[in-house]
Design an enzyme around this catalytic site. Sequence first.
Site, PDB file in Angstrom:
ATOM      1  N   HIS A 229       0.826  -1.213   0.000  1.00 33.04           N
ATOM      2  CA  HIS A 229       0.000   0.000   0.000  1.00 33.04           C
ATOM      3  C   HIS A 229       0.866   1.271   0.000  1.00 33.04           C
ATOM      4  O   HIS A 229       0.354   2.360  -0.229  1.00 33.04           O
ATOM      5  CB  HIS A 229      -0.883  -0.019   1.254  1.00 33.04           C
TER       6      HIS A 229
ATOM      7  N   ASN B 168      -6.795   6.435   4.218  1.00 31.37           N
ATOM      8  CA  ASN B 168      -8.209   6.786   4.023  1.00 31.37           C
ATOM      9  C   ASN B 168      -8.513   8.231   4.414  1.00 31.37           C
ATOM     10  O   ASN B 168      -9.659   8.669   4.333  1.00 31.37           O
ATOM     11  CB  ASN B 168      -9.122   5.814   4.800  1.00 31.37           C
TER      12      ASN B 168
END
Length: 201
Positions: free
Chosen positions: A28, A81
């Site tokens: 990620h 996020n």
Amino acid sequence: MTTEDAGTPVWLVVGLGNPGPSYAGHRHNVGYLVADELARRMGASFRSHKSGRADVVEGRLGAPGSAGPRVVLARPRGYMNESGGPVKALATFYKVPPERIIAIHDELDLPFDTMRVKLGGGDNGHNGLKSLRSSLGTGDFYRVRIGIGRPPGRQEVSDFVLSNYSSTERKTVPFQVDSAADAVESLIVVGLERTQQSFNS
């Protein structure tokens, strides 16, 4: 940026990832790795932006000694996020419209060691892109999508993206990062179509 830069358009290049050493080697976080490589090429180190929400490098990309395009490299300090807020704050501060923002991120739907450059599109369940789209009010920014492939077997997607590359993959990652940094430079200097011809695999 100096006063003589004032009239020159600025590009905002954002490496998406999660902050802190425990996330550093995760799939990620490949966007962070590319941002680090671009900072190295610009001969500068990340420093805290006055907003306190991101680390930035300001400078120019291109051949040494050339007056290349003005670029602000950014790594949001919040988690993936929550990327949108810091990016929106930087875009406002530097007066950068969405069409001069480039997000560098991992992409599940591309096989490992492939890459695609595109303008706009959906977020494919990517929380960083979802946050950017929400905060910017549009998805019409550039994306450098770095393939990480799908999780093997029944491994959860969230576990897969938040895990380290395999030992075999780690040998290839530096080349992938280098190529993605080349693609960012190409996108800024020669535009989308020529960059797609050169880099989309």
